[in-house]
Design a protein around this motif. Sequence first.
Motif, PDB file in Angstrom:
ATOM      1  N   PRO A  97      37.887  12.994 -15.141  1.00 45.64           N
ATOM      2  CA  PRO A  97      36.599  12.942 -15.836  1.00 45.64           C
ATOM      3  C   PRO A  97      36.462  11.639 -16.636  1.00 45.64           C
ATOM      4  CG  PRO A  97      38.112  14.399 -17.013  1.00 45.64           C
ATOM      5  CD  PRO A  97      38.835  13.921 -15.782  1.00 45.64           C
ATOM      6  N   ARG A 103      31.412   7.097 -13.682  1.00 47.69           N
ATOM      7  CA  ARG A 103      31.505   8.272 -12.802  1.00 47.69           C
ATOM      8  C   ARG A 103      31.038   7.939 -11.395  1.00 47.69           C
ATOM      9  NH1 ARG A 103      28.739  12.178 -17.307  1.00 47.69           N
ATOM     10  NH2 ARG A 103      30.319  11.724 -18.890  1.00 47.69           N
ATOM     11  N   THR A 136      37.148  16.733 -12.875  1.00 51.52           N
ATOM     12  CA  THR A 136      35.865  16.162 -13.273  1.00 51.52           C
ATOM     13  C   THR A 136      34.940  17.151 -13.984  1.00 51.52           C
ATOM     14  OG1 THR A 136      34.889  16.564 -11.083  1.00 51.52           O
ATOM     15  CG2 THR A 136      35.952  14.423 -11.437  1.00 51.52           C
ATOM     16  N   ALA A 137      35.156  18.449 -13.818  1.00 49.73           N
ATOM     17  CA  ALA A 137      34.309  19.433 -14.506  1.00 49.73           C
ATOM     18  C   ALA A 137      34.433  19.321 -16.022  1.00 49.73           C
ATOM     19  CB  ALA A 137      34.668  20.849 -14.055  1.00 49.73           C
ATOM     20  N   ALA A 167      28.815   7.322 -17.928  1.00 47.01           N
ATOM     21  CA  ALA A 167      28.126   7.812 -16.731  1.00 47.01           C
ATOM     22  C   ALA A 167      28.206   6.804 -15.585  1.00 47.01           C
ATOM     23  CB  ALA A 167      26.672   8.132 -17.060  1.00 47.01           C
ATOM     24  N   GLU A 202      33.896  16.832 -17.673  1.00 46.45           N
ATOM     25  CA  GLU A 202      32.789  15.976 -18.143  1.00 46.45           C
ATOM     26  C   GLU A 202      31.674  16.803 -18.769  1.00 46.45           C
ATOM     27  OE1 GLU A 202      33.433  12.376 -14.917  1.00 46.45           O
ATOM     28  OE2 GLU A 202      31.821  13.818 -14.579  1.00 46.45           O
ATOM     29  N   THR A 203      31.396  17.970 -18.194  1.00 49.01           N
ATOM     30  CA  THR A 203      30.306  18.806 -18.716  1.00 49.01           C
ATOM     31  C   THR A 203      30.610  19.339 -20.106  1.00 49.01           C
ATOM     32  OG1 THR A 203      31.169  20.832 -17.698  1.00 49.01           O
ATOM     33  CG2 THR A 203      29.618  19.500 -16.384  1.00 49.01           C
ATOM     34  N   ARG A 204      31.883  19.325 -20.495  1.00 49.76           N
ATOM     35  CA  ARG A 204      32.306  19.793 -21.822  1.00 49.76           C
ATOM     36  C   ARG A 204      32.562  18.636 -22.779  1.00 49.76           C
ATOM     37  NH1 ARG A 204      36.885  23.468 -19.515  1.00 49.76           N
ATOM     38  NH2 ARG A 204      38.010  22.605 -21.295  1.00 49.76           N
ATOM     39  N   GLY A 205      32.315  17.416 -22.316  1.00 49.06           N
ATOM     40  CA  GLY A 205      32.563  16.257 -23.176  1.00 49.06           C
ATOM     41  C   GLY A 205      34.034  15.979 -23.378  1.00 49.06           C
TER      42      GLY A 205
END
Length: 170
Positions: free
Chosen positions: A45, A52, A78-79, A49, A81-84
């Motif tokens: 991650p 990425r 990489t998931a 942006a 990333e959605t949690r910062g």
Amino acid sequence: LAVALAGAGVRVHQFAGQPNRALPDEIFPNNWLSLHADGTAVLYPMLAANRRAERRPELLTVLGEQHGYRIKRIVDLTAFETRGAFLEGTGSLVLDRERHVAYACISARTHRDAVAEFGRALDYEVLPFTAVDRANRPIYHTNVLLSLGSRFAAICTGAIANPGERRSVI
């Protein structure tokens, strides 16, 4: 650089950049991908942006089909990333591959949860620590202050303020 590395016996694979994309850092694939001797590939991650967009999982197929790599397992982090929660590959992690220890300087680009998941997935002992520069700003990547080779280590111990963490890293 590729010629010099190849001349020193390093196997080098070159891939064209992505045309018509503003990806000035795509020459650093170590931030989005690491390959491991057991056939594991790890996707990481990324904080920025635009970084990425550098990820090119299709290159794993090319490495296998054209260069003989046997990729048996993909660990996709990489998931996070959605949690910062970010972990920018072997910039964020300095790996002692022989002893299975992952050194990680915690920062905005190196999150404890992502580091812990890397450790679980690849059976690495994780050694997180904090470090700052002279202006007291967090060191953003572990490989800025630590390098390991098969017979050497280089580290900026002065950047690690906590004596216990410093001892653990040393």
